[in-house]
Design a protein around this motif. Structure first.
Motif, PDB file in Angstrom:
ATOM      1  N   ALA A  42      15.887   6.584  25.320  1.00  0.00           N
ATOM      2  CA  ALA A  42      14.366   6.576  24.858  1.00  0.00           C
ATOM      3  C   ALA A  42      13.468   5.663  24.439  1.00  0.00           C
ATOM      4  CB  ALA A  42      14.336   8.111  23.681  1.00  0.00           C
ATOM      5  N   GLN A  43      12.028   5.728  24.778  1.00  0.00           N
ATOM      6  CA  GLN A  43      11.000   4.690  24.335  1.00  0.00           C
ATOM      7  C   GLN A  43      10.731   5.055  23.137  1.00  0.00           C
ATOM      8  OE1 GLN A  43      10.624   1.603  25.936  1.00  0.00           O
ATOM      9  NE2 GLN A  43       9.675   1.369  24.164  1.00  0.00           N
ATOM     10  N   LEU A  44      10.746   4.443  22.041  1.00  0.00           N
ATOM     11  CA  LEU A  44      10.042   4.503  20.849  1.00  0.00           C
ATOM     12  C   LEU A  44       8.552   3.980  21.018  1.00  0.00           C
ATOM     13  CD1 LEU A  44      12.521   3.169  17.950  1.00  0.00           C
ATOM     14  CD2 LEU A  44      12.173   5.532  18.724  1.00  0.00           C
ATOM     15  N   LYS A  45       7.733   4.618  20.450  1.00  0.00           N
ATOM     16  CA  LYS A  45       6.238   4.190  20.363  1.00  0.00           C
ATOM     17  C   LYS A  45       6.103   3.223  19.609  1.00  0.00           C
ATOM     18  CE  LYS A  45       4.049   8.701  21.021  1.00  0.00           C
ATOM     19  NZ  LYS A  45       3.386   9.696  20.475  1.00  0.00           N
ATOM     20  N   TYR A  46       5.268   1.958  19.956  1.00  0.00           N
ATOM     21  CA  TYR A  46       5.543   0.554  19.162  1.00  0.00           C
ATOM     22  C   TYR A  46       4.892   1.013  17.825  1.00  0.00           C
ATOM     23  CZ  TYR A  46       5.869  -1.443  23.791  1.00  0.00           C
ATOM     24  OH  TYR A  46       6.333  -1.792  24.973  1.00  0.00           O
ATOM     25  N   SER A  47       4.055   2.001  17.583  1.00  0.00           N
ATOM     26  CA  SER A  47       3.409   2.281  16.291  1.00  0.00           C
ATOM     27  C   SER A  47       4.384   2.790  15.466  1.00  0.00           C
ATOM     28  CB  SER A  47       2.134   2.997  16.252  1.00  0.00           C
ATOM     29  OG  SER A  47       2.278   4.312  17.181  1.00  0.00           O
ATOM     30  N   HIS A  48       5.459   3.535  15.926  1.00  0.00           N
ATOM     31  CA  HIS A  48       6.337   4.144  15.020  1.00  0.00           C
ATOM     32  C   HIS A  48       7.801   3.429  15.215  1.00  0.00           C
ATOM     33  CE1 HIS A  48       3.122   6.821  14.182  1.00  0.00           C
ATOM     34  NE2 HIS A  48       3.110   7.338  15.223  1.00  0.00           N
ATOM     35  N   ARG A  49       7.826   2.351  15.583  1.00  0.00           N
ATOM     36  CA  ARG A  49       9.276   1.706  15.813  1.00  0.00           C
ATOM     37  C   ARG A  49      10.152   1.852  14.637  1.00  0.00           C
ATOM     38  NH1 ARG A  49       9.605  -3.897  14.783  1.00  0.00           N
ATOM     39  NH2 ARG A  49      10.772  -4.113  16.922  1.00  0.00           N
ATOM     40  N   ALA A  50       9.641   1.497  13.425  1.00  0.00           N
ATOM     41  CA  ALA A  50      10.271   1.715  12.321  1.00  0.00           C
ATOM     42  C   ALA A  50      10.713   2.977  11.855  1.00  0.00           C
ATOM     43  CB  ALA A  50       9.563   0.918  10.942  1.00  0.00           C
ATOM     44  N   GLU A  51       9.746   4.033  11.893  1.00  0.00           N
ATOM     45  CA  GLU A  51      10.247   5.264  11.560  1.00  0.00           C
ATOM     46  C   GLU A  51      10.995   5.919  12.558  1.00  0.00           C
ATOM     47  OE1 GLU A  51       5.548   5.367  10.967  1.00  0.00           O
ATOM     48  OE2 GLU A  51       7.132   4.257  11.927  1.00  0.00           O
ATOM     49  N   GLY A  52      10.975   5.618  13.756  1.00  0.00           N
ATOM     50  CA  GLY A  52      12.237   5.976  14.886  1.00  0.00           C
ATOM     51  C   GLY A  52      13.465   5.430  14.757  1.00  0.00           C
ATOM     52  N   ARG A  53      13.571   4.099  14.416  1.00  0.00           N
ATOM     53  CA  ARG A  53      14.976   3.750  14.074  1.00  0.00           C
ATOM     54  C   ARG A  53      15.523   4.372  12.954  1.00  0.00           C
ATOM     55  NH1 ARG A  53      12.507  -0.347  16.938  1.00  0.00           N
ATOM     56  NH2 ARG A  53      13.765  -1.661  18.079  1.00  0.00           N
ATOM     57  N   GLN A  54      14.724   4.433  11.502  1.00  0.00           N
ATOM     58  CA  GLN A  54      15.122   5.129  10.593  1.00  0.00           C
ATOM     59  C   GLN A  54      15.711   6.553  10.709  1.00  0.00           C
ATOM     60  OE1 GLN A  54      15.749   4.283   7.667  1.00  0.00           O
ATOM     61  NE2 GLN A  54      16.251   6.301   6.827  1.00  0.00           N
ATOM     62  N   PHE A  55      14.634   7.464  11.647  1.00  0.00           N
ATOM     63  CA  PHE A  55      15.224   8.625  11.924  1.00  0.00           C
ATOM     64  C   PHE A  55      16.425   8.704  12.664  1.00  0.00           C
ATOM     65  CE2 PHE A  55      15.016  12.044  15.234  1.00  0.00           C
ATOM     66  CZ  PHE A  55      15.160  13.066  14.655  1.00  0.00           C
ATOM     67  N   ILE A 133       8.575   9.049  19.824  1.00  0.00           N
ATOM     68  CA  ILE A 133       9.036   8.564  21.384  1.00  0.00           C
ATOM     69  C   ILE A 133       7.874   8.861  22.206  1.00  0.00           C
ATOM     70  CG2 ILE A 133      11.348   8.915  20.691  1.00  0.00           C
ATOM     71  CD1 ILE A 133      11.565  11.299  22.436  1.00  0.00           C
ATOM     72  N   VAL A 134       7.653   7.988  23.126  1.00  0.00           N
ATOM     73  CA  VAL A 134       6.865   8.311  24.380  1.00  0.00           C
ATOM     74  C   VAL A 134       7.369   9.369  25.123  1.00  0.00           C
ATOM     75  CG1 VAL A 134       5.903   7.285  26.515  1.00  0.00           C
ATOM     76  CG2 VAL A 134       6.417   5.855  24.439  1.00  0.00           C
ATOM     77  N   GLU A 135       6.281  10.231  25.422  1.00  0.00           N
ATOM     78  CA  GLU A 135       6.670  11.436  26.331  1.00  0.00           C
ATOM     79  C   GLU A 135       7.439  11.391  27.511  1.00  0.00           C
ATOM     80  OE1 GLU A 135       6.162  14.663  25.211  1.00  0.00           O
ATOM     81  OE2 GLU A 135       4.753  14.289  23.490  1.00  0.00           O
ATOM     82  N   GLY A 136       8.192  11.936  27.827  1.00  0.00           N
ATOM     83  CA  GLY A 136       8.929  11.900  28.996  1.00  0.00           C
ATOM     84  C   GLY A 136       9.945  10.865  29.162  1.00  0.00           C
ATOM     85  N   THR A 137      10.240  10.187  28.251  1.00  0.00           N
ATOM     86  CA  THR A 137      11.113   8.861  28.353  1.00  0.00           C
ATOM     87  C   THR A 137      12.663   9.342  27.784  1.00  0.00           C
ATOM     88  OG1 THR A 137      10.586   7.921  26.302  1.00  0.00           O
ATOM     89  CG2 THR A 137       9.335   7.182  27.988  1.00  0.00           C
ATOM     90  N   MET A 138      12.478  10.296  27.310  1.00  0.00           N
ATOM     91  CA  MET A 138      14.229  10.838  26.943  1.00  0.00           C
ATOM     92  C   MET A 138      14.970  11.400  28.277  1.00  0.00           C
ATOM     93  SD  MET A 138      16.218  11.213  24.119  1.00  0.00           S
ATOM     94  CE  MET A 138      15.206  11.806  22.622  1.00  0.00           C
TER      95      MET A 138
END
Length: 299
Positions: A42-55, A133-138
């Motif tokens: 899945a592609q993380l949104k650049y603006s939420h890269r830190a929160e995405g990795r933490q989650f 995450i970016v919609e449709g990338t999972m």
């Protein structure tokens, strides 16, 4: 510089994905001893890269600690690829075990909290994990160890596995094989075999793999899988590497190994079918490599 690069500066080495689980190394499921694998990205949104990795770090920890009939969840990042695209290799004994995880998502309090709690905090307010995450990338692929072929290793395997595990494909001693748990790097190679030459493509794949496993023991271990419930005759290799140096050795093996060159030059297609090397057995432009680095969980 990526989070993975920063987190390895202290030791100078990449910690293999084994560090993402508390399960002992001799008990963990991985690419070599599992019955089937879900390859998810899945592609993380650049603006939420830190929160995405933490989650996703929290999800991986919880899933690995939950003992879903031994299932293991490993997270990776792309090296030299797309920034902030995460990959997971999820290892199971059989497809039936996947149902255990569905039950967990619906009824496990910790998992429900992970999925439903606010993870995104910005000028737009708050939101759950889906906004990371970016919609449709999972995306997901089901990888099953290639079966119906000669095994290099004839040792017995557990009866609760869906198919024979991939470690049987290698003549390397089991204790020396690299896999998704203990390798510093995993090269995920995908290629679309031509339906007309599906058997010949697999013959080449095994010839290539057997030679690599023979000449680079302790440095490289390759396993072959096919896509199930997906694209017919789409083949997958998980090529496990001890280090970046071994990746470079593999990439230049044909420069100094005449036996390896002979495999690349061999006619795998019979003369009465027009003849041809391995190159004719795959659809042009479909061979694709992604080099995966285990995500380095905080110590």
């Amino acid at each position: 510089m990526s989070d993975t690069a920063v987190s390895t500066l202290d030791t100078g080495r990449i910690r293999p994905a084994q560090h993402q689980t508390s399960v002992p190394a001799d008990k963990v499921l991985h690419s070599g001893n599992s019955g089937f694998i879900i390859a998810r990205n899945a592609q993380l949104k650049y603006s939420h890269r830190a929160e995405g990795r933490q989650f996703f770090s929290e999800v991986v920890r919880h899933m690995n600690d939950s003992d879903l009939n031994g299932a293991s969840f490993f997270c990776y990042e792309e090296a030299f690829g797309t920034q902030d695209r995460l990959h997971w290799l999820i290892h199971w004994k059989s497809p039936n075990d996947y149902g255990i995880s569905l039950e967990m998502v619906d009824h496990d309090d910790t998992m429900i909290d992970l999925l439903e709690s606010d993870r995104v905090k910005d000028d737009d307010g708050v939101g759950a994990w889906g906004r990371l995450i970016v919609e449709g990338t999972m995306q997901e692929k089901i990888l099953v160890p290639q079966h119906g072929a000669h095994h290099e290793n004839e040792e017995d395997v557990p009866s609760d596995l869906w198919v024979d595990p991939a470690w049987k494909q290698s003549s390397q001693p089991l204790s020396e094989q690299l896999n998704s748990a203990n390798a510093e790097l995993v090269l995920h190679r995908v290629g679309q075999a031509k339906h007309e030459f599906r058997k010949e493509a697999r013959y080449f794949a095994f010839a290539w793999q057997n030679h690599v496993n023979k000449v680079l023991p302790g440095r490289v271990t390759s396993y072959l899988y096919e896509e199930t419930f997906g694209v017919m005759d789409q083949l997958h290799w998980l090529i496990h590497l001890r280090s970046f140096e071994d990746y470079l050795t593999l990439m230049h093996l044909d420069d100094h190994d005449p036996d390896f060159r002979r495999i690349l030059e061999k006619d795998f297609i019979a003369p009465h079918r027009g003849g041809g090397t391995w190159a004719r057995t795959f659809v042009d432009g479909t061979l694709h490599d992604t080099l995966l680095v285990p995500y380095q969980l905080p110590r």
